[in-house]
Design a protein around this motif. Sequence first.
Motif, PDB file in Angstrom:
ATOM      1  N   PHE A   1      -8.159   0.198  -1.181  1.00 39.43           N
ATOM      2  CA  PHE A   1      -6.857   0.039  -1.828  1.00 39.43           C
ATOM      3  C   PHE A   1      -6.699  -1.389  -2.348  1.00 39.43           C
ATOM      4  CE2 PHE A   1      -2.393  -1.316  -1.157  1.00 39.43           C
ATOM      5  CZ  PHE A   1      -1.855  -0.673  -2.266  1.00 39.43           C
TER       6      PHE A   1
ATOM      7  N   PHE B   1      -6.380  -2.592  -6.217  1.00 38.78           N
ATOM      8  CA  PHE B   1      -5.232  -3.385  -6.664  1.00 38.78           C
ATOM      9  C   PHE B   1      -5.731  -4.625  -7.426  1.00 38.78           C
ATOM     10  CE2 PHE B   1      -2.047  -6.638  -6.377  1.00 38.78           C
ATOM     11  CZ  PHE B   1      -0.815  -5.993  -6.376  1.00 38.78           C
ATOM     12  N   LEU B   2      -6.640  -5.357  -6.766  1.00 36.49           N
ATOM     13  CA  LEU B   2      -7.099  -6.619  -7.367  1.00 36.49           C
ATOM     14  C   LEU B   2      -7.879  -6.373  -8.657  1.00 36.49           C
ATOM     15  CD1 LEU B   2      -8.065  -8.636  -4.140  1.00 36.49           C
ATOM     16  CD2 LEU B   2      -6.035  -8.902  -5.581  1.00 36.49           C
TER      17      LEU B   2
ATOM     18  N   SER C   1      -0.721  -6.255 -11.908  1.00 35.33           N
ATOM     19  CA  SER C   1      -1.131  -5.019 -11.250  1.00 35.33           C
ATOM     20  C   SER C   1      -0.669  -3.838 -12.102  1.00 35.33           C
ATOM     21  CB  SER C   1      -0.539  -4.941  -9.842  1.00 35.33           C
ATOM     22  OG  SER C   1       0.864  -4.874  -9.894  1.00 35.33           O
TER      23      SER C   1
ATOM     24  N   GLU D   1      -0.052   0.180 -11.659  1.00 34.97           N
ATOM     25  CA  GLU D   1       0.039   1.126 -10.553  1.00 34.97           C
ATOM     26  C   GLU D   1      -0.794   2.400 -10.743  1.00 34.97           C
ATOM     27  OE1 GLU D   1       3.930   0.408 -11.104  1.00 34.97           O
ATOM     28  OE2 GLU D   1       4.272  -0.731  -9.269  1.00 34.97           O
TER      29      GLU D   1
ATOM     30  N   ILE E   1      -4.313   1.547 -10.197  1.00 36.14           N
ATOM     31  CA  ILE E   1      -4.641   1.363  -8.777  1.00 36.14           C
ATOM     32  C   ILE E   1      -4.894   2.716  -8.133  1.00 36.14           C
ATOM     33  CG2 ILE E   1      -3.781   0.572  -6.528  1.00 36.14           C
ATOM     34  CD1 ILE E   1      -1.978  -1.409  -8.097  1.00 36.14           C
ATOM     35  N   MET E   2      -3.988   3.676  -8.423  1.00 35.68           N
ATOM     36  CA  MET E   2      -4.123   5.009  -7.829  1.00 35.68           C
ATOM     37  C   MET E   2      -5.443   5.649  -8.251  1.00 35.68           C
ATOM     38  SD  MET E   2      -1.509   5.347  -5.985  1.00 35.68           S
ATOM     39  CE  MET E   2      -1.611   7.075  -5.563  1.00 35.68           C
TER      40      MET E   2
ATOM     41  N   PHE F   1      -8.365   3.925  -6.636  1.00 42.20           N
ATOM     42  CA  PHE F   1      -8.379   4.207  -5.191  1.00 42.20           C
ATOM     43  C   PHE F   1      -8.920   5.624  -4.941  1.00 42.20           C
ATOM     44  CE2 PHE F   1      -6.098   5.862  -1.415  1.00 42.20           C
ATOM     45  CZ  PHE F   1      -6.647   5.015  -0.466  1.00 42.20           C
TER      46      PHE F   1
END
Lengths: 304, 653, 186
Positions: free
Chosen positions: C112, C116-117, C126, C128, C131-132, C135
């Motif tokens: 995670f 994000f990074l 970031s 979102e 990220i999802m 991930f």
Amino acid sequence: MKFAYYPGCSGKGTSVEYEISTKAVCSALGIYLQELADWSCCGSTPAHATDTLLSAALSARNLSLAAEAMKQSGATKLATPCPSCLANLKTARHHMANQEFRRKVDKLLDSPCPPLGPKGEEPLPETYSILQLLVEDYGLENIAAKVTRPLKGLKIAPYYGCLLSRPAPIMQFDDPENPTSMDRLLEALGAEVVPFPLKTECCGAAMGIPRRDITARLSARLLDAATTFGADMIAVACPLCHMNLDLRQEQAAKASGVSYDMPVLYFTQLMGIALGLPDSDLALDKLSVSPAAALQKIGKEISA
Amino acid sequence: MRIGVFICHCGSNIAGTVDCAQVAKNATAFPDVAFATDTMYACSEPGQDAIVAAVKEHHLDGVVVASCTPRMHEPTFRRTVERAGLNRYMFEMANIREHVSWIGKDKEANTNKATELVRMAVEKLRRDAPLYTKKFDSVKKVLVIGGGVAGIQAALDCADAGIQVVMVERETSIGGKMAKLDKTFPTVDCSSCILGPKMVDVAQHPNIKLLAASEVTNVSGYVGNFTVSIKRRATYVDWSKCTGCGLCTEKCPSKKTPDKFNEFMGPTTAINIPFPQAIPKKAAINPDYCRKIKDGKCGVCAKVCPTGAINYEMQDEVITEQVGAIVAASGYDLMDWTVYGEYGAGRYPDVITSLQYERLLSAAGPTGGHIQRPSDGKEPKSVVFIQCVGSRDRSIGRPYCSGFCCMYTAKQAVLTKDHIPDSQSYVFYMDIRAPGKMYDEFTRRAMEEYGTEYIRGRVSCIQPNGRGQYLVRGVDTLMGKPVEVLADLVVLAVGVEGAKGAGKLAETLHISYDHYGFFMESHCKLRPVETNTAGVFLAGACQGAKDIPSSVAQGSGAAAKVIGLLSKPQLESDPQISVVDIKRCVGCGKCVDVCPFQAITKQSIRGEVKAQVIEAVCQGCGLCVATCPQGAIQLSHFTDNQILAEVNALCQC
Amino acid sequence: MDSINLRARDEAFIREVEKESGQNISTCYQCGNCTAGCPCGPVYDLQVNQIMRAIQLGDKKTVLEAASPWLCVSCSTCSARCPNDIDVARVMDTVRHIGRREGKTKYVINAFWDSFLQTVRFCGRSYELGIMALFMLRTGRFYTDLDLAPRMLPKKKMPYLPHLIRGKAAVSRIFKRFNDMQQYDD
């Protein structure tokens, strides 16, 4: 009053209602927020969990931008609504007092941070939460004077989360065990503040995605307490807290086996209501749990 | 002058890292040294006899012993040289143990340094002169400050030995903290039943004068001859008339007066007698809550008092007493635990201190001995005790252990079970400190016979659960898991500090005190009841956290010191004091200002103002010597010439 | 179960933790207050005070193999209430840093953080949805928070497109220099 402004990434997405209401409330109070041009992410928890230096460098880029912008505009302080950004920006500045650390951070940046002054003055600005600036700089009396729709009869549980006042040596704000700034602000708006003993208990922070079981368990605890203490709603000052308590409220309910219907509002939204701002400035429609029923207590009608 | 030098091996303590024979050999080369040798134990009987023999054999005028710290054995060797026929001040000591052998391992460097220290001592001795003590009378009376169990014990022991005692107590009754306790560990006997008779003895003893509601405001003078000012606080009741009948307290309409004796667990009346066994059993008015004194309206107590003892016009009064010795027994207070925000900082009504709990347990307390929690008067079924609140906590500047909390917590857990058989007590502890006689056995009983649940770990926070109970969040470090307990009542074992105002009292008495308000004893092991001010002794918890047996023992210890001091027909003054050279003195008075003992006065001598040292008062601290702009004051036995000679000796090495 | 080997104390590890965290580990007297107040204690495999003890013992293996430091939410409650003024949260942070450098990360949580990074590295801020997506790809947990999508997307709280800032290249260079520096250090 003029502050340099760092919105934080979530303000442009998951906490857009916080961002909208913050800007609207400040504007109504005559506070000018000057958004930093081209600001970048502070790195949040993932950065400081990865490395102190990386985290500091991501923050330092923004602090350098702020230093320059404030020199130009005459803004007196750097403000952010997000406690996570606040913690990172403050921690970075705190560590930068160490020269060896500062040199290492500079090596990661395109251009080094402005150096310390001849007497060791720090050119990078200190960051303050919007909450702190409203309570300490603008003043509760001045806010109370502008209230047109007092939140009379509304029982609110003030929830600060863990980051606003901790770690105390760095955050330098309020009492780390029993902060009262938001209590006093809500009282100035005419609300009834319930004695909420879990004010600074953690909501589960950024564990929502990787370990939903943790956030669900911790958030349920907060929602339970707010219900027990008879709150109509919870007031928050943090996008992560809001996400865990509002958006993830059903996940918490599944974990605890109790169903909740607890509206969770940003304190700036409540300020906007009390100041009589138009609905477009409150962004109440962005909330997952509708506050419509609770707000009827103060005669405020919103479309659910 | 003929000087003898003795280098002590102190077994291997010194000889292990210092070549003692070589130091002795080196010393023979120093001026006036007629004899030098090394010796196994200079302080032992053969060691001392050897010094006496050498003085006689070599016709010595003075002796240097190089051994340990003078703190312990300077008096020993002074007696030795006196036995050999010399003046006791014709003796010098070089500390080659604490200052040399114990702090370095390099034998050659140590031997050199020891030689240098001996050379300094020799140079000082060459400039020593015989000094003689003077004898003076002492007042056969002792002041005991504080009427807790330690002060009571000291007062009774002194009085029984025929010494007059003046006991000063700040509150309106003696008894101190022990009078507030319900039972005492490890015997669980009634506190007031064992203390009460002693309190009565104080009141009835022909040799004890009891001054309650009084405080010591000033002390001047010196051992054997102190002059003490005592402020007697206005009680607005003429105690010579008050019979303690209590009618006034029944009729007083001001019923919401804070009750200090009951640790504010319930209200009392503006005129009151703190508890049934109070000594003296006299009423006193709290002027902050008396309607007559505040607003001029009321006067009920004056109307009902059968002896006409009420006097609303009473004023504070200052009296003076002459005493020969002083025992400080001012006790302790709980630290301000409200610094613990995580325990509610005083906001939660059912989170109370251990001393407040004692009042709830006591039959004479505000609840008549029924345990009722403050918020709603309900009997608690789940009681959590938290130890080390304000003890062993550096983060709030309290690093020390308060000593007796482990024991009273066990006692309170036992009593809780006795009072409420279907209750459960939980004790969160870090370590159980029970080193006294029958103490550990007692804590075992609390666990084994009374079913008290002991949980090894600190408590992180207390949170009201909104349903009348408190969620106590702790840890069981032995299981490595967090623990949560719902409590009806939480009792904090709050750490102790010197009594409120202890620092000011210490300054009045010219004694030292630490950061926490505890008075400093003269030596932590060998002079535990003495202070560094002659004639001032310590008893009880004013010196450090102490339980009842230790306080009583120290009370008797202090009494023994007082009796020993005042049983001497006359006292001897220390001749190591300041001496004014009248020819040089210009009467500027700077020495008068700096003297911490008021030992210097201005005198007119043949029309000129001159400083004069009161010999018996001077403690030989030397402040005046350092202050005098004219160099007109010298400290006997530590003259400028002697100190310069030592410095020279060192620089020439 | 192995017994504790007191002579295998890894002094260098203790010094490393102390230097990087700025905390004196020997002042911990094992009262357990950190564990008592830790919101994540119930899901830890090794409690905070046990992590502290393992560091005191120089037991690097136990410390770096524990999942707890990776589950720590950095709320600093432990630091706020430590009677010995140890910033325990910083020690936990430091353990993560060391673990990461030594390749001992706890996969899901680190996935995670890395996701994000990574979005920050490429967008400057970031992102979102990104990220999802990252991930899910990393972990194969494609069901993550799917229940939230119907709540968020209609309210436009999750922008479909990232905010690309002008300085995104500058941010990216911070990450590159950081990675280079870490490799150089190794």
